[in-house]
Design an enzyme around this catalytic site. Sequence first.
Site, mmCIF file in Angstrom:
data_model
loop_
_atom_site.group_PDB
_atom_site.id
_atom_site.type_symbol
_atom_site.label_atom_id
_atom_site.label_comp_id
_atom_site.label_asym_id
_atom_site.label_seq_id
_atom_site.Cartn_x
_atom_site.Cartn_y
_atom_site.Cartn_z
ATOM 1 C CE LYS A 123 -16.161 55.969 30.435
ATOM 2 N NZ LYS A 123 -16.623 55.897 28.928
ATOM 3 C CG ASP A 228 -12.437 53.664 20.116
ATOM 4 O OD1 ASP A 228 -11.868 52.778 19.436
ATOM 5 O OD2 ASP A 228 -12.238 53.773 21.458
HETATM 6 N N1 LIG Z 1 -23.460 52.186 30.638
HETATM 7 C C1 LIG Z 1 -22.847 51.209 30.926
HETATM 8 N N2 LIG Z 1 -23.492 50.239 31.291
HETATM 9 C C2 LIG Z 1 -22.795 48.816 31.889
HETATM 10 N N3 LIG Z 1 -21.595 48.902 31.268
HETATM 11 C C3 LIG Z 1 -20.740 49.803 31.075
HETATM 12 C C4 LIG Z 1 -21.436 51.049 30.848
HETATM 13 N N4 LIG Z 1 -20.450 52.010 30.460
HETATM 14 C C5 LIG Z 1 -19.385 51.236 30.503
HETATM 15 N N5 LIG Z 1 -19.581 49.870 30.995
HETATM 16 C C6 LIG Z 1 -18.563 48.911 31.148
HETATM 17 O O1 LIG Z 1 -17.178 49.449 31.328
HETATM 18 C C7 LIG Z 1 -16.243 49.261 30.361
HETATM 19 C C8 LIG Z 1 -15.494 50.294 29.965
HETATM 20 O O2 LIG Z 1 -16.283 51.195 29.525
HETATM 21 P P1 LIG Z 1 -15.672 52.182 28.594
HETATM 22 O O3 LIG Z 1 -15.184 51.449 27.378
HETATM 23 O O4 LIG Z 1 -16.576 53.416 28.281
HETATM 24 O O5 LIG Z 1 -14.401 52.800 29.095
HETATM 25 P P2 LIG Z 1 -12.996 53.319 28.576
HETATM 26 O O6 LIG Z 1 -12.100 53.576 29.750
HETATM 27 O O7 LIG Z 1 -13.255 54.243 27.580
HETATM 28 O O8 LIG Z 1 -12.480 51.949 27.995
HETATM 29 P P3 LIG Z 1 -11.518 51.711 26.837
HETATM 30 O O9 LIG Z 1 -10.880 53.339 26.488
HETATM 31 O O10 LIG Z 1 -10.350 50.966 27.114
HETATM 32 O O11 LIG Z 1 -12.387 51.061 25.660
HETATM 33 C C9 LIG Z 1 -17.053 48.664 29.120
HETATM 34 O O12 LIG Z 1 -16.079 47.569 28.733
HETATM 35 C C10 LIG Z 1 -18.325 48.040 29.934
HETATM 36 O O13 LIG Z 1 -18.328 46.656 30.200
#
Ligand SMILES: Nc1ncnc2c1ncn2[C@@H]1O[C@H](COP(=O)(O)OP(=O)(O)OP(=O)(O)O)[C@@H](O)[C@H]1O
Length: 529
Positions: A123, A228
């Site tokens: 990530k 959230d």
């Molecule tokens: N550990 C993980 N395993 C599998 N998929 C993941 C994982 N972490 C995140 N994802 C995928 O990545 C997407 C985005 O992750 P996340 O929600 O953490 O990002 P974000 O940038 O914080 O999103 P937002 O703030 O728009 O909700 C998730 O919707 C999920 O599908």
Amino acid sequence: MGRMNVSMMRYLEGDHFRVLIAVEMGMKNHEVVPLALVSSIAGIHRGGVLRTLNDLCKHQLVAFERSKKFDGYRLTIRGYDYLALRALCSREVVGSVGNQIGIGKESDVYVGGDPDLNDLCLKFHRLGRTSFRKIKEKRDYHKKRKSASWLYLSRLAAAKEFAFLKALQERGFPVPKAVDVCRHLVVMQLVVGQTLCNVNHVEDPAALYDRLMALIVKLARHGVIHGDFNEFNLIMLEDERIVMIDFPQMVSIDHPNAEFYFDRDVTCVRTFFKRRFDYESEDWPKFDEIERKGNMDVLLEASGFTKKMALDLNKAYDDGNFLAHCEQELRNESGEKEGEESDSDSEEEDLKAIHEEEEEEKDHEEVKAQVQAVKQQKIVLSQSTRFNDWLSDATNLLENVDLKALKTEEGYDDSDLPEKITHPHGVVAASDSSENEDEEDEEEEEEDHVAVEEQVAKVVKKKRQAGVGARSVASSAATFTAEEIKRKLALDRKRNKEKIRLKVKGKQSAVSRNRKDNKNVISEYAGWI
Ligand SMILES: Nc1ncnc2c1ncn2[C@@H]1O[C@H](COP(=O)(O)OP(=O)(O)OP(=O)(O)O)[C@@H](O)[C@H]1O
């Protein structure tokens, strides 16, 4: 959603990363990092750094920018990704990067693999993404700082996520296993499932609802609120177990708005269940009923994610567009919020002051160098005019030397010498002795020349043996006495020595000063890598 292009990584060498890190470090207090600074931080000479920077520009890992005061380089998002990946590769945490599986407002999520090809989730936090895209159009308006803020905020977000993942995992919460963190990149276990927003049917909505509410309550009992907790941040596994992801706004239950965040989490779940599964319950948890049993919030603070970091990050989240630093700066400028200076602003001011000091120092040094150069030039000029004067005087005197007088005065016998030497200009000898010999072939001339040289050597040797040297000739003819010349030579030698000594001293102090500066910058950034 595509694939991250990391093919270039295998062609980059140690120096490329060294220079990238130097640019990253320079960006702490520079909007764009000048070549000289990159060179001194990297410890590579400018030519080498320039070549490396050109390579990096070509692969879009750094970008060259012209600003009002100076031109320089800034790290791109891709460059920052490469730095994080390279560090994690060398730690043998990450071995490969695959497809993008998620794209959020604040992050890009990729499938990755460890060196043994086990799946991982990578990530990349992109907290300054919005500001970074608009960086050009806003540059003049915001002046400095925002380039540092996207690096800083992304790093903070990653640090926070990693700290929370670890803490939650240790307390038995259903979260992906935290593997490692570097810069803005968090490496965690890949959860194979579907985000709840994509689930249309479940066996038992009531049971799922209860489990989710229990999760919110358990978090609160440990002293934190997700903030959230919605269908986008919950992944459902095949067996309908739930895994929580993404904790950007997790706050302590002692937070002044804790109740609001708690109620919002509960409402999100209720609304989703009503809309998606047409399930409504009369039962939901209340903030007043929470009994605190753990102090995860306090422990997290002690884990390295400091209050200051949390403050900066929360402010960026609250403001939404992640330009909190810049906006605060602007507000201060317009005098709206003069009394509310936060830590980050004082840091901004410190940085500004440092920046100005650096520029002042640079100017000062430039002026010094110029003065030094002018002085040096003057000395050289004065030396050369002195030498020229002396040379012309000496030549004049030499022309006026009466060799015959000299011969009688010194007991000098010139019978050993050929005519050409006895009469240096050859005029007298030519007219007196051989008027008929007009033509001399080249061979003869050359032979004469060799003979003259031999004769001169013989005479000089003879004079030296007799204790009468060329010095005595000079002393009778020149206006400069031997003593005077000696004194002058000694003086010149002394001056030259002083000059060299001064130069070395100056060089040394400049080098050690640079080293000291670099050491400070490097030690300040020790926690980054
Ligand atoms: N550990 C993980 N395993 C599998 N998929 C993941 C994982 N972490 C995140 N994802 C995928 O990545 C997407 C985005 O992750 P996340 O929600 O953490 O990002 P974000 O940038 O914080 O999103 P937002 O703030 O728009 O909700 C998730 O919707 C999920 O599908």
